[in-house]
Design a protein around this motif. Structure first.
Motif, short mmCIF file in Angstrom:
data_model
loop_
_atom_site.label_atom_id
_atom_site.label_comp_id
_atom_site.label_asym_id
_atom_site.label_seq_id
_atom_site.Cartn_x
_atom_site.Cartn_y
_atom_site.Cartn_z
N ALA A 1 55.66 31.52 75.72
CA ALA A 1 56.25 30.43 74.92
C ALA A 1 55.20 29.84 73.98
O ALA A 1 54.00 30.06 74.13
CB ALA A 1 56.79 29.35 75.85
N HIS A 2 55.70 29.09 73.00
CA HIS A 2 54.79 28.40 72.08
C HIS A 2 55.02 26.90 72.18
O HIS A 2 56.09 26.44 72.62
CB HIS A 2 55.01 28.87 70.64
CG HIS A 2 56.28 28.38 70.04
ND1 HIS A 2 57.49 29.03 70.20
CD2 HIS A 2 56.57 27.28 69.27
CE1 HIS A 2 58.44 28.37 69.56
NE2 HIS A 2 57.91 27.30 68.99
N THR A 3 54.03 26.13 71.79
CA THR A 3 54.13 24.68 71.81
C THR A 3 54.47 24.15 70.43
O THR A 3 54.46 24.89 69.44
CB THR A 3 52.79 24.07 72.26
OG1 THR A 3 51.79 24.31 71.27
CG2 THR A 3 52.34 24.67 73.59
N ALA A 4 54.78 22.86 70.38
CA ALA A 4 55.11 22.25 69.09
C ALA A 4 53.92 22.27 68.14
O ALA A 4 54.10 22.19 66.91
CB ALA A 4 55.60 20.82 69.31
N GLU A 5 52.71 22.38 68.66
CA GLU A 5 51.50 22.41 67.82
C GLU A 5 51.20 23.82 67.29
O GLU A 5 50.19 24.03 66.60
CB GLU A 5 50.30 21.89 68.62
CG GLU A 5 50.31 20.39 68.87
CD GLU A 5 51.31 20.00 69.95
OE1 GLU A 5 51.73 18.83 69.99
OE2 GLU A 5 51.68 20.88 70.77
N GLY A 6 52.05 24.79 67.60
CA GLY A 6 51.86 26.14 67.06
C GLY A 6 50.94 27.01 67.87
O GLY A 6 50.43 28.02 67.36
N ILE A 7 50.75 26.70 69.15
CA ILE A 7 49.92 27.54 70.02
C ILE A 7 50.87 28.38 70.88
O ILE A 7 51.77 27.86 71.53
CB ILE A 7 49.01 26.70 70.91
CG1 ILE A 7 48.07 25.84 70.04
CG2 ILE A 7 48.20 27.58 71.84
CD1 ILE A 7 47.18 26.64 69.11
N GLY A 8 50.65 29.71 70.82
CA GLY A 8 51.53 30.61 71.55
C GLY A 8 50.88 31.96 71.72
O GLY A 8 49.65 32.09 71.74
N THR B 1 43.92 39.83 73.64
CA THR B 1 44.62 39.57 72.38
C THR B 1 44.85 38.09 72.13
O THR B 1 45.55 37.72 71.18
CB THR B 1 45.98 40.29 72.37
OG1 THR B 1 46.77 39.82 73.49
CG2 THR B 1 45.79 41.80 72.48
N GLY B 2 44.32 37.21 72.96
CA GLY B 2 44.57 35.79 72.81
C GLY B 2 45.41 35.27 73.96
O GLY B 2 45.33 35.75 75.10
N VAL B 3 46.26 34.30 73.68
CA VAL B 3 47.12 33.71 74.72
C VAL B 3 48.14 34.74 75.18
O VAL B 3 48.85 35.34 74.35
CB VAL B 3 47.81 32.44 74.18
CG1 VAL B 3 48.82 31.93 75.21
CG2 VAL B 3 46.78 31.37 73.86
N VAL B 4 48.23 34.93 76.48
CA VAL B 4 49.20 35.87 77.05
C VAL B 4 50.20 35.16 77.96
O VAL B 4 51.20 35.79 78.38
CB VAL B 4 48.48 36.99 77.83
CG1 VAL B 4 47.64 37.85 76.89
CG2 VAL B 4 47.61 36.41 78.95
N GLN B 5 49.97 33.89 78.27
CA GLN B 5 50.91 33.14 79.09
C GLN B 5 50.71 31.64 78.85
O GLN B 5 49.59 31.18 78.68
CB GLN B 5 50.71 33.44 80.58
CG GLN B 5 51.76 32.81 81.49
CD GLN B 5 51.46 33.07 82.96
OE1 GLN B 5 50.51 32.54 83.52
NE2 GLN B 5 52.30 33.92 83.58
N THR B 6 51.84 30.91 78.83
CA THR B 6 51.80 29.46 78.64
C THR B 6 52.64 28.81 79.74
O THR B 6 53.77 29.24 80.01
CB THR B 6 52.37 29.06 77.26
OG1 THR B 6 51.68 29.78 76.25
CG2 THR B 6 52.20 27.58 77.01
N SER B 7 52.11 27.78 80.35
CA SER B 7 52.85 27.06 81.40
C SER B 7 52.65 25.56 81.22
O SER B 7 51.70 25.11 80.56
CB SER B 7 52.40 27.51 82.78
OG SER B 7 51.04 27.16 82.99
N LEU B 8 53.58 24.81 81.80
CA LEU B 8 53.56 23.34 81.74
C LEU B 8 53.52 22.82 83.17
O LEU B 8 54.35 23.22 84.01
CB LEU B 8 54.78 22.82 81.00
CG LEU B 8 54.95 21.30 80.92
CD1 LEU B 8 53.85 20.69 80.04
CD2 LEU B 8 56.33 20.94 80.37
#
Length: 274
Positions: free
Chosen positions: A212-219, A258-265
């Motif tokens: 997923a991506h965040t509202a700040e454009g990080i994904g 390759t950079g961010v591979v997973q996003t969690s809250l």
């Protein structure tokens, strides 16, 4: 008195035939004519001689001028008093060919330094475009949106009954001492996700299956530098970066090659590990 034309003609003939009208030449007429012709001939010769002397004077003056000009050019010349001056001609002069440069070379022993030509505004070197830094890359907006307070209709702090009441199916439970991990999917969710529900604090962790991506454009694919630029208060942790998501939650970005591979809250108010 009227006179006929014939009579007038006869009288005129008689008048012109009268010897009294003749003017005999003087005895010395021939001598006088010859002497006058000789005087005119001598006068003509004198005038021609004077004109020749004047032309010679002009030619001599012009020659002296040419000698002076040639001396300034540095060529071999003859001075006005008749003495010869030998000056070496420029090496780039050959018989039958003019010099390529009209500027005479230096004849003194002083060394001359070449002055570089002025640089015109149109000859300035082109400016190289700066390579965009990692933080200047465009924001990532691909994948589902993970908000600071939840994922679609799922909100942090919701009890398990409230989650299922939304139509979300919880499956594959992995129960712990105080928290249970579920696979969640259904209406109200942008995509399937893994969730952690605490018996005391409710929904405390949401990890979408897709990056997923965040509202700040990080994904997906975002670099560590981009995360730190988007979240100045972010800190590095094992395997990634943790960034604050409001006052009650935190984003966890797991990094790969390759950079961010997973996003969690995750909620800050929890009693579950992770």
């Amino acid at each position: 008195m009227n006179i006929s034309e014939d009579e007038l003609e006869q009288r005129l003939r008689a008048l012109f035939a009268d010897e009294r009208l003749d003017l005999p030449p003087p005895p010395d007429a021939g001598t006088v004519i010859v002497a006058g012709a000789r005087r005119r001939r001598r006068r003509r010769r004198s005038v021609q001689a004077v004109a020749g002397v004047a032309a010679a004077v002009v030619a001599v003056a012009g020659g002296l001028t040419m000698i002076h000009l040639h001396t300034e050019d540095g060529t071999a010349v003859m001075s006005a008093d008749g003495s010869e001056i030998s000056v070496k001609p420029p090496e780039n002069l050959t018989p039958g060919r003019s010099s390529q440069s009209s500027t005479p070379g230096p004849t003194s022993t002083h060394s001359l330094q070449a002055t570089p030509p002025p640089v015109s505004p149109s000859s300035k070197p082109p400016r190289s475009r700066p390579t965009p830094s990692a933080t200047a890359l465009p924001p990532v907006m691909s994948g589902p949106l993970l908000k600071p307070d939840g994922f679609g209709a799922l909100k942090l702090g919701m009890a398990e009954a409230d989650v299922t009441a939304l139509g979300v199916t919880l499956s594959d439970p992995q129960a712990g001492a105080s928290c249970t991990v579920y696979n969640a999917q259904g209406s109200g969710m942008p995509a399937p996700a893994s969730v952690v529900i605490s018996k005391a604090a409710g929904l405390v962790v949401i990890t979408p299956d897709a990056v997923a991506h965040t509202a700040e454009g990080i994904g997906g694919g975002s670099t560590k530098e981009q995360i730190l630029a988007a979240y100045p208060a972010a800190t590095e942790e094992s395997g990634g970066v943790a960034a604050p998501a409001g006052a009650a939650a935190v984003y966890h970005f797991r990094l790969g090659e390759t950079g961010v591979v997973q996003t969690s809250l995750a909620s800050l108010n929890q009693d579950c590990a992770g």
